[in-house]
Design a protein around this motif. Structure first.
Motif, short mmCIF file in Angstrom:
data_model
loop_
_atom_site.label_atom_id
_atom_site.label_comp_id
_atom_site.label_asym_id
_atom_site.label_seq_id
_atom_site.Cartn_x
_atom_site.Cartn_y
_atom_site.Cartn_z
N SER A 174 -14.64 17.02 -25.55
CA SER A 174 -15.81 16.12 -25.45
C SER A 174 -17.03 16.89 -24.97
CB SER A 174 -15.53 14.97 -24.48
OG SER A 174 -14.69 14.03 -25.06
N GLU A 175 -16.83 17.71 -23.96
CA GLU A 175 -17.95 18.48 -23.39
C GLU A 175 -18.53 19.45 -24.42
OE1 GLU A 175 -18.76 21.65 -19.76
OE2 GLU A 175 -16.84 20.59 -19.85
N VAL A 176 -17.66 20.14 -25.14
CA VAL A 176 -18.11 21.10 -26.16
C VAL A 176 -18.93 20.37 -27.23
CG1 VAL A 176 -17.31 22.59 -28.05
CG2 VAL A 176 -16.29 22.80 -25.77
N ALA A 177 -18.40 19.24 -27.71
CA ALA A 177 -19.09 18.47 -28.76
C ALA A 177 -20.43 17.95 -28.26
CB ALA A 177 -18.21 17.33 -29.24
N ARG A 178 -20.45 17.46 -27.03
CA ARG A 178 -21.68 16.86 -26.48
C ARG A 178 -22.79 17.88 -26.34
NH1 ARG A 178 -25.34 14.32 -26.64
NH2 ARG A 178 -26.20 12.87 -25.15
N ASN A 179 -22.45 19.16 -26.18
CA ASN A 179 -23.46 20.20 -25.99
C ASN A 179 -24.04 20.74 -27.29
OD1 ASN A 179 -23.54 20.17 -23.16
ND2 ASN A 179 -21.66 21.38 -23.06
N VAL A 180 -23.60 20.22 -28.42
CA VAL A 180 -24.15 20.64 -29.71
C VAL A 180 -25.47 19.89 -29.94
CG1 VAL A 180 -23.80 20.57 -32.22
CG2 VAL A 180 -21.92 21.23 -30.71
N PRO A 181 -26.55 20.61 -30.27
CA PRO A 181 -27.83 19.94 -30.51
C PRO A 181 -27.73 18.87 -31.60
CG PRO A 181 -28.10 22.32 -30.44
CD PRO A 181 -26.63 22.06 -30.44
N GLY A 182 -28.36 17.71 -31.35
CA GLY A 182 -28.36 16.62 -32.32
C GLY A 182 -27.29 15.58 -32.08
N VAL A 183 -26.31 15.89 -31.20
CA VAL A 183 -25.24 14.93 -30.92
C VAL A 183 -25.77 13.86 -29.97
CG1 VAL A 183 -22.98 14.59 -29.85
CG2 VAL A 183 -23.39 16.59 -31.29
N LYS A 184 -25.69 12.60 -30.41
CA LYS A 184 -26.16 11.48 -29.59
C LYS A 184 -25.08 11.01 -28.62
CE LYS A 184 -29.22 9.79 -33.21
NZ LYS A 184 -29.42 8.77 -34.22
N SER A 185 -23.85 10.95 -29.10
CA SER A 185 -22.73 10.55 -28.24
C SER A 185 -21.43 11.06 -28.85
CB SER A 185 -22.68 9.04 -28.05
OG SER A 185 -22.38 8.40 -29.27
N VAL A 186 -20.37 11.02 -28.04
CA VAL A 186 -19.06 11.50 -28.48
C VAL A 186 -18.02 10.41 -28.24
CG1 VAL A 186 -17.25 13.23 -28.14
CG2 VAL A 186 -19.66 13.90 -27.95
N LYS A 187 -17.27 10.07 -29.27
CA LYS A 187 -16.14 9.15 -29.14
C LYS A 187 -14.88 10.01 -29.11
CE LYS A 187 -17.93 5.17 -31.68
NZ LYS A 187 -17.72 4.35 -32.89
N ASN A 188 -14.22 10.02 -27.99
CA ASN A 188 -13.02 10.83 -27.84
C ASN A 188 -11.79 9.96 -28.10
OD1 ASN A 188 -10.80 12.32 -26.91
ND2 ASN A 188 -12.09 13.48 -25.51
N GLU A 189 -11.19 10.13 -29.28
CA GLU A 189 -10.00 9.38 -29.66
C GLU A 189 -8.78 10.30 -29.71
OE1 GLU A 189 -10.99 7.36 -33.31
OE2 GLU A 189 -12.56 6.16 -32.33
N LEU A 190 -8.84 11.39 -28.93
CA LEU A 190 -7.76 12.37 -28.90
C LEU A 190 -6.56 11.80 -28.15
CD1 LEU A 190 -9.91 15.50 -28.06
CD2 LEU A 190 -8.73 15.06 -30.21
N THR A 191 -5.36 12.21 -28.57
CA THR A 191 -4.14 11.83 -27.85
C THR A 191 -3.57 13.09 -27.21
OG1 THR A 191 -2.82 12.11 -29.85
CG2 THR A 191 -3.57 9.89 -29.36
N VAL A 192 -2.98 12.89 -26.04
CA VAL A 192 -2.38 14.01 -25.33
C VAL A 192 -0.93 14.15 -25.76
CG1 VAL A 192 -1.78 14.93 -23.04
CG2 VAL A 192 -3.94 13.69 -23.36
N ARG A 193 -0.58 15.36 -26.19
CA ARG A 193 0.77 15.65 -26.67
C ARG A 193 1.78 15.46 -25.55
NH1 ARG A 193 0.00 20.91 -28.15
NH2 ARG A 193 -1.31 20.16 -29.83
N GLN A 194 2.88 14.82 -25.83
CA GLN A 194 3.94 14.59 -24.86
C GLN A 194 4.69 15.90 -24.61
OE1 GLN A 194 4.43 11.61 -23.32
NE2 GLN A 194 2.65 10.89 -24.45
N ALA A 195 5.13 16.11 -23.38
CA ALA A 195 5.89 17.31 -23.03
C ALA A 195 7.17 17.36 -23.86
CB ALA A 195 6.21 17.31 -21.55
N GLY A 196 7.53 18.55 -24.30
CA GLY A 196 8.77 18.71 -25.07
C GLY A 196 8.56 18.63 -26.57
N LYS A 197 7.34 18.29 -27.01
CA LYS A 197 7.10 18.20 -28.46
C LYS A 197 6.51 19.48 -28.98
CE LYS A 197 6.60 13.31 -29.26
NZ LYS A 197 5.78 12.26 -29.79
#
Length: 197
Positions: A174-197
């Motif tokens: 999210s932070e990396v995307a937000r720092n790109v010029p022209g980005v108004k907002s970031v929708k973070n729909e990422l899922t965190v990988r479960q341990a063992g996968k």
């Protein structure tokens, strides 16, 4: 004989008295049903008249050469309030859209949320989404934990999807995307990988 007549009369009177509250209850239920039907009829008429106002407004916008009907989204709220949204080419087109909507029978007021975006600016905005996509992807590819994140940009809003190894990796994306010029907002729909996968 007299005793039988009196008894029959008393029985009939008792039955009538017992039935009176039932009849009154039935009467009040009938009144409630009528009121409910009347309310539903009024709601249906309102819905029909609202959709009628919306349709008439759209037709009028398409028929007027001052406004491009395809650029205007029309909704009618309760009470004949017409809501205009979208992007038009000029302030004159925005004003014309309001005038047209106000001229439709049944319209009580107009909420004009149209944005004025010139065609040249619109092309720049559209092209910029592609540039933003490329820039965000390039920056994400520099970090092994977030390089496989999928990126989609729409009107300067970046949506991140996919799987990352940790919540801190999701936050970093999210932070990396937000720092790109022209980005108004970031929708973070990422899922965190479960341990063992």
């Amino acid at each position: 004989m007299r005793y039988g007549k009196t008894m029959t009369t008393a029985t009939i009177l008792t039955a009538l008295l017992a039935a009176a509250p039932l009849a009154a209850g039935a009467q009040s239920k009938m009144e409630e049903a009528k009121d409910k039907a009347k309310t539903m009829t009024q709601d249906t008429k309102t819905a029909v008249s609202d959709s009628w106002i919306t349709s008439k407004t759209k037709i009028a916008l398409f028929a007027d050469e001052r406004v491009k009907g395809t650029q205007v989204s029309v909704d009618t709220m309760k009470g004949g309030v017409v809501h205009l949204r979208g992007k038009v080419d000029s302030p004159e087109a925005k004003e014309a859209a309001s005038e047209i909507a106000k001229g439709i029978e049944g319209v009580q007021s107009v909420k004009n949320d149209l944005q004025v975006v010139t065609p040249a600016t619109r092309k720049m905005v559209d092209a910029r989404d592609e540039d933003i996509d490329k820039a965000v992807k390039a920056r994400l590819s520099n970090d092994a934990q977030i390089k496989s994140v999928d990126v989609r940009t729409d009107a300067g809003v970046v949506t991140l999807t996919g799987e990352v190894p940790s919540i801190s990796a999701a936050a970093k994306a999210s932070e990396v995307a937000r720092n790109v010029p022209g980005v108004k907002s970031v929708k973070n729909e990422l899922t965190v990988r479960q341990a063992g996968k």
